[in-house]
Design a protein around this motif. Structure first.
Motif, PDB file in Angstrom:
ATOM      1  N   ALA A 155       0.842  -1.288  -0.131  1.00  0.00           N
ATOM      2  CA  ALA A 155       0.139   0.039  -0.028  1.00  0.00           C
ATOM      3  C   ALA A 155       0.741   1.228   0.191  1.00  0.00           C
ATOM      4  CB  ALA A 155      -0.918  -0.112   1.238  1.00  0.00           C
ATOM      5  N   THR A 156       1.972   1.175   0.896  1.00  0.00           N
ATOM      6  CA  THR A 156       2.830   2.513   0.908  1.00  0.00           C
ATOM      7  C   THR A 156       3.264   2.395  -0.673  1.00  0.00           C
ATOM      8  OG1 THR A 156       4.513   0.961   1.505  1.00  0.00           O
ATOM      9  CG2 THR A 156       3.368   2.139   3.181  1.00  0.00           C
ATOM     10  N   ASP A 157       3.779   1.583  -1.279  1.00  0.00           N
ATOM     11  CA  ASP A 157       4.300   1.762  -2.662  1.00  0.00           C
ATOM     12  C   ASP A 157       3.334   2.398  -3.591  1.00  0.00           C
ATOM     13  OD1 ASP A 157       6.439   0.483  -1.600  1.00  0.00           O
ATOM     14  OD2 ASP A 157       5.699  -1.584  -2.371  1.00  0.00           O
ATOM     15  N   LEU A 158       1.892   2.238  -3.450  1.00  0.00           N
ATOM     16  CA  LEU A 158       1.148   2.716  -4.408  1.00  0.00           C
ATOM     17  C   LEU A 158       0.788   4.069  -4.116  1.00  0.00           C
ATOM     18  CD1 LEU A 158      -1.588  -0.472  -4.575  1.00  0.00           C
ATOM     19  CD2 LEU A 158       0.294   0.249  -6.062  1.00  0.00           C
ATOM     20  N   HIS A 159       0.970   4.327  -2.823  1.00  0.00           N
ATOM     21  CA  HIS A 159       0.645   5.741  -2.384  1.00  0.00           C
ATOM     22  C   HIS A 159       1.850   6.550  -2.928  1.00  0.00           C
ATOM     23  CE1 HIS A 159      -2.908   5.060  -0.081  1.00  0.00           C
ATOM     24  NE2 HIS A 159      -2.457   4.232   0.877  1.00  0.00           N
TER      25      HIS A 159
ATOM     26  N   ALA B 114      -5.766  -2.866   0.380  1.00  0.00           N
ATOM     27  CA  ALA B 114      -4.675  -3.383   1.344  1.00  0.00           C
ATOM     28  C   ALA B 114      -5.134  -4.227   2.398  1.00  0.00           C
ATOM     29  CB  ALA B 114      -3.512  -2.482   1.280  1.00  0.00           C
ATOM     30  N   ARG B 115      -5.903  -3.523   3.102  1.00  0.00           N
ATOM     31  CA  ARG B 115      -6.357  -4.076   4.406  1.00  0.00           C
ATOM     32  C   ARG B 115      -7.002  -5.578   4.128  1.00  0.00           C
ATOM     33  NH1 ARG B 115      -8.946  -0.339   5.857  1.00  0.00           N
ATOM     34  NH2 ARG B 115     -11.051  -0.822   5.184  1.00  0.00           N
ATOM     35  N   ARG B 116      -7.833  -5.849   3.019  1.00  0.00           N
ATOM     36  CA  ARG B 116      -8.492  -6.912   2.773  1.00  0.00           C
ATOM     37  C   ARG B 116      -7.553  -7.877   1.829  1.00  0.00           C
ATOM     38  NH1 ARG B 116     -13.778  -6.230  -0.456  1.00  0.00           N
ATOM     39  NH2 ARG B 116     -14.016  -8.182   0.241  1.00  0.00           N
ATOM     40  N   HIS B 117      -6.753  -7.335   1.484  1.00  0.00           N
ATOM     41  CA  HIS B 117      -5.833  -8.226   0.561  1.00  0.00           C
ATOM     42  C   HIS B 117      -4.966  -9.100   1.506  1.00  0.00           C
ATOM     43  CE1 HIS B 117      -2.276  -9.310  -1.903  1.00  0.00           C
ATOM     44  NE2 HIS B 117      -3.449  -9.268  -2.945  1.00  0.00           N
ATOM     45  N   GLY B 118      -4.928 -10.480   1.271  1.00  0.00           N
ATOM     46  CA  GLY B 118      -4.057 -11.407   2.025  1.00  0.00           C
ATOM     47  C   GLY B 118      -4.872 -11.803   3.517  1.00  0.00           C
ATOM     48  N   GLY B 119      -6.115 -11.436   3.678  1.00  0.00           N
ATOM     49  CA  GLY B 119      -6.791 -11.765   4.795  1.00  0.00           C
ATOM     50  C   GLY B 119      -7.252 -13.437   4.603  1.00  0.00           C
TER      51      GLY B 119
ATOM     52  N   LEU C 288      -8.985   7.597  -3.777  1.00  0.00           N
ATOM     53  CA  LEU C 288      -8.130   6.812  -4.346  1.00  0.00           C
ATOM     54  C   LEU C 288      -7.205   6.444  -3.196  1.00  0.00           C
ATOM     55  CD1 LEU C 288      -6.370   5.308  -6.419  1.00  0.00           C
ATOM     56  CD2 LEU C 288      -5.097   7.408  -6.734  1.00  0.00           C
ATOM     57  N   THR C 289      -7.017   7.275  -2.079  1.00  0.00           N
ATOM     58  CA  THR C 289      -6.235   6.577  -1.067  1.00  0.00           C
ATOM     59  C   THR C 289      -7.123   5.786  -0.248  1.00  0.00           C
ATOM     60  OG1 THR C 289      -5.212   8.731  -0.712  1.00  0.00           O
ATOM     61  CG2 THR C 289      -5.197   7.348   1.065  1.00  0.00           C
ATOM     62  N   TYR C 290      -8.357   5.962   0.159  1.00  0.00           N
ATOM     63  CA  TYR C 290      -9.167   4.903   0.609  1.00  0.00           C
ATOM     64  C   TYR C 290      -9.278   3.566   0.022  1.00  0.00           C
ATOM     65  CZ  TYR C 290     -11.007   8.828   3.704  1.00  0.00           C
ATOM     66  OH  TYR C 290     -10.891   9.783   4.745  1.00  0.00           O
ATOM     67  N   LEU C 291      -9.278   3.677  -1.385  1.00  0.00           N
ATOM     68  CA  LEU C 291      -9.457   2.514  -2.378  1.00  0.00           C
ATOM     69  C   LEU C 291      -8.358   1.721  -2.141  1.00  0.00           C
ATOM     70  CD1 LEU C 291     -10.757   0.792  -4.365  1.00  0.00           C
ATOM     71  CD2 LEU C 291      -9.700   2.090  -6.099  1.00  0.00           C
ATOM     72  N   ILE C 292      -6.923   2.333  -2.077  1.00  0.00           N
ATOM     73  CA  ILE C 292      -6.022   1.529  -1.829  1.00  0.00           C
ATOM     74  C   ILE C 292      -5.812   0.992  -0.443  1.00  0.00           C
ATOM     75  CG2 ILE C 292      -3.188   1.542  -1.842  1.00  0.00           C
ATOM     76  CD1 ILE C 292      -3.697   3.950  -3.961  1.00  0.00           C
ATOM     77  N   ASP C 293      -5.938   1.978   0.630  1.00  0.00           N
ATOM     78  CA  ASP C 293      -5.890   1.278   1.798  1.00  0.00           C
ATOM     79  C   ASP C 293      -6.872   0.136   2.349  1.00  0.00           C
ATOM     80  OD1 ASP C 293      -4.124   3.077   2.551  1.00  0.00           O
ATOM     81  OD2 ASP C 293      -5.288   4.481   3.303  1.00  0.00           O
ATOM     82  N   ASP C 294      -8.187   0.283   1.750  1.00  0.00           N
ATOM     83  CA  ASP C 294      -9.219  -0.706   1.994  1.00  0.00           C
ATOM     84  C   ASP C 294      -8.918  -2.111   1.312  1.00  0.00           C
ATOM     85  OD1 ASP C 294     -12.021  -1.514   2.818  1.00  0.00           O
ATOM     86  OD2 ASP C 294     -12.491  -1.580   0.678  1.00  0.00           O
TER      87      ASP C 294
END
Length: 790
Positions: free
Chosen positions: A550-554, A577-582, A569-575
């Motif tokens: 997520a930090t790389d994308l930001h 990333a939070r769900r990714h790998g769950g 876009l920031t919310y989309l990336i964070d959301d």
């Protein structure tokens, strides 16, 4: 005739002989043995037809005038007789046309006794200038009528209106028509034709190979009647010494270049979209070869072009080596991008366009045939063998060269250009109208023309200076398209390394992206048009799948965007990333584990993934008999964001597998005849002169040598024995004298050569050829005779 013709060629200076070879390069493919062989080839049907194909309308008409003005007894004509027939044309233009025919040796001999090469009558119409044969050749009664000029005029003036219409039609050419056939008119024209036949103005004839019918199925207009009917335009009809000038609107060259450059970007983008689509979903190769109609429509929708334009881009990409076939199983092949596509895509737009333009100019395919039907009423598909046309490259060159010869910025209509091409080379343009129209349509689609005018960089593309005279062997070839690519590169907007991110998650790239930015956009966004992209949850997940954090994308968006990064876009990336790998999967067939037991319970109860047959083996682990790839795909389709891991629990980073067809060389047509200039041309002329000297020297060989070769010799001549020949050679070695040696070469041909023997040993004779300044070795068993030079 052949000896006279050869003597005329032999008497030419080297410059004139070289000019003939340049104008008719097929004469030296391969290089003939001597001038006599060159003369035979210059009078052959194929060579004369090829030479006539390059002549313009006026030169061909003057050649017809030479054929018409030949004397019946000598078959000779003169410059004055040709000038008299072409009286309506300026005399200077006629003389220039005669000189063009003479330098090509279609006419040869002195000006007062010109002779037409015999093959001209064989490869051209039997009716020169559209006039029929003389009346005395066709019919005695018609000859008597034509001999009385006053009676002939009265008969023509007395012709009924219908009969006069038939005469005017036949006088325009060709002079032969058929009763009750469309060539002369409807069936109602039969009566006027019969009246003309009864008056002996028309002569009944028969078709070749068929006996004449009683009612005369075919009729011919005698030459004298045709010339009488052409009294206003002249015996040769309307003469056009100069080419027709198209009424072309003038475009601003800078506007044409700008429009063409924009079209090149669109052509490159559409080609890339087509190849990317085929990489993601390959198209099958039809059993009969080629691309199916449904696949072509699918690619046209993706590229944003019509089916004809898509077929042209597909054919061009295939010719450039960017597209190919690969095996996909028994009796099945697929169209896929080749490995060369990845290299092509990594270059700039100008270089990519240069590769496409080079392939389009040289490919032996005619994309305009796609969608039409062949002679068996079957549709012609893209990339199918039926669209192969050997003359397509030449047709494109002709079409574009005609446009290049006009003023800069001229944008004539296609019909005007076709009329110009028809004047420049009538024989070659006949039947090529469709190919020329396809050439202009393809040039507009690829950006070679802009606003209908030829662009400046396209002129450089067509400006092939030919071989470098300082490098006759072609060791250091130059890229003929490099200048065009550089000129286009200056017209295109500079590549950009930034983007503009909008609040609706659209990304605008204000220009062609640099390769690094283009790669990042392919991963992070979905392309909507040439310069508009969109960030979606799926594109963010794809970036996370291949290793972005997520930090790389930001950081990437912050660094690349010239506008503030929107909060959405920031919310989309964070959301994401939070769900990714769950969720994490592995093979058990496959397993699914998570520290969130509630999330696993949700998945286990989800009916959308019921086909996975999931079962819980621990509070934080589910397993499935299905493969990992199917497990991941089904969960992602259901809206989850799982990632794969290996046996040690480490996340597996993956990119979509890229399939490629085997690389192959581009399909480029080679030139049928060489371009000879400078040292190469001088070398060919010198070789012809040497061969001619050798041939004439061989004819002067002694009688004994010629008899040993089986030539007919008058009188009684004894054939020399082999032992006698060896004795003559041994004595010549001792005396260092020159001898005539007759021998049989490795091809079985009998030859003779005047040499100075050096040594005679080990079954070989070594001798110097003073004329060629070379040392020759002869096998003794191949020597048939040896005679000392007198």
């Amino acid at each position: 005739m052949a000896t006279t013709f050869a003597d005329q060629l032999r008497s030419l200076p080297d410059e004139a002989l070289g000019a003939l070879i340049q104008l008719r390069p097929d004469l030296v493919v391969p290089v003939p043995a001597d001038i006599s062989a060159l003369a035979v080839r210059a009078q052959s049907r194929n060579s004369v037809a090829r030479c006539l194909d390059g002549l313009d309308e006026f030169a061909l008409t003057i050649l017809d005038a030479a054929r018409l003005s030949r004397a019946a007894d000598t078959a000779l004509t003169s410059v004055d007789a040709i000038l008299e027939l072409a009286g309506t044309a300026p005399a200077e233009d006629v003389r220039v046309a005669i000189d063009r025919l003479r330098v090509r040796f279609l006419l040869h001999g002195p000006p007062e006794a010109l002779q037409v090469v015999g093959a001209v009558d064989e490869v051209t119409s039997p009716y020169p200038a559209g006039l029929g044969r003389p009346a005395d050749y066709l019919d005695a009664r018609a000859a008597a009528l034509c001999a009385d000029r006053a009676k002939l005029r009265r008969t023509v003036l007395a012709a009924p209106p219908g009969a006069r219409a038939v005469l005017d039609r036949l006088a325009a050419g060709p002079p032969v028509g058929a009763l009750n056939r469309p060539a002369l008119g409807p069936e109602s024209m039969a009566e006027p034709i019969r009246w003309l036949v009864e008056q002996h103005v028309l002569v009944p004839i028969s078709e070749a190979g068929r006996a004449p019918r009683p009612d005369g199925e075919l009729v011919e207009l005698p030459r004298e009647v045709g010339m009488l009917l052409r009294r206003e335009t002249g015996p040769l009809g309307v003469l056009r010494p100069l080419p027709p000038v198209p009424g072309a609107p003038s475009r601003d060259p800078r506007s044409a270049d700008s429009a063409g450059a924009g079209q090149t970007m669109e052509a490159v983008r559409a080609t890339e979209a087509i190849l990317e689509t085929l990489a993601a979903e390959p198209a099958p190769v039809l059993r009969t070869g080629g691309l199916g109609v449904r696949d072509l429509k699918r690619l046209a929708k993706v590229a944003g072009t019509d089916e004809a334009g898509t077929a042209l881009l597909v054919e061009t990409a295939y010719a450039a080596g960017l597209l190919g076939e690969t095996d996909a199983g028994p009796n099945q092949e697929l169209f896929l991008p080749t490995g060369a596509y990845d290299l092509w895509r990594a270059t700039g737009i100008a270089h990519r366009w240069g590769a496409l333009a080079r392939a389009w100019l040289a490919m032996t395919r005619q994309p305009g045939l796609v969608g039409r039907r062949d002679e068996r009423d079957r549709p012609i598909n893209a990339l199918a063998p039926d669209a192969e046309r050997a003359g397509a490259p030449q047709a494109r060159r002709e079409a574009l060269n005609a446009l290049a010869e006009l003023d800069t910025g001229a944008a004539p209509a296609t019909d005007d250009l076709l009329a110009l091409l028809s004047w420049q080379a009538p024989r070659r343009a006949r039947g090529r109208e469709a190919a020329h129209r396809d050439a202009y349509a393809g040039a507009a689609l690829l950006g070679i023309t802009g606003l209908g005018a030829l662009t400046s960089y396209a002129r450089l593309l067509l400006n092939d200076s030919g071989p470098d005279e300082t490098d006759p062997l072609g060791v250091h070839p130059e890229d003929a398209h490099a200048d065009a690519v550089r000129a286009l590169d200056q017209l295109l907007p500079a590549p950009v390394d930034h983007m503009l991110v909008q609040a609706d998650l659209t990304v605008i790239v204000p220009g062609p992206p640099e390769p690094d930015l283009a790669t990042e956009l392919d991963v992070l966004t979905e392309q909507e048009s040439a310069s508009v992209f969109r960030v979606t949850p799926a594109s963010v997940r794809r970036a996370l799948d291949i290793g972005y954090q997520a930090t790389d994308l930001h950081e990437l968006f912050r660094r690349r965007s010239r506008t503030p990064v929107p909060q959405t876009l920031t919310y989309l990336i964070d959301d994401a990333a939070r769900r990714h790998g769950g969720l994490r999967s592995g093979s058990a067939g496959s397993y699914l584990r998570s520290d969130d037991e509630a999330l696993l319970a949700e998945v286990l109860a989800d009916k959308r993934v019921g086909t996975l047959d999931l079962r819980r083996i621990a509070p934080t682990v589910l397993v499935s008999p299905r493969p990992v790839t199917r497990l991941l795909g089904a969960l992602r389709e259901a809206g989850y964001a799982p990632v794969a891991e290996d046996a040690g629990g480490t996340t597996v980073l993956s990119r979509p597998k890229v399939r490629r067809a085997p690389s192959r060389s581009p399909r480029i047509a080679e030139a049928s005849t060489p371009v000879l200039t400078g040292p190469r041309l001088a070398g060919v002329v010198e070789q012809l002169r040497r061969g001619d000297i050798a041939t004439r020297a061989a004819r002067r060989a002694p009688v004994t040598v010629r008899a040993a070769h089986g030539q007919a010799i008058p009188g009684l001549t004894a054939v020399q024995q082999h032992t006698q020949a060896m004795a003559v050679l041994q004595q010549a070695v001792r005396d260092k004298a020159r001898v005539w040696v007759g021998y049989v070469d490795s091809h079985g041909a009998t030859l003779s050569r005047l040499v100075r023997p050096v040594s005679l040993s080990a079954g070989y004779l070594r001798a110097e050829d003073e004329r060629g300044e070379s040392l020759h070795t002869f096998a003794l068993h191949r020597i048939t005779a040896a005679v000392t030079e007198e």
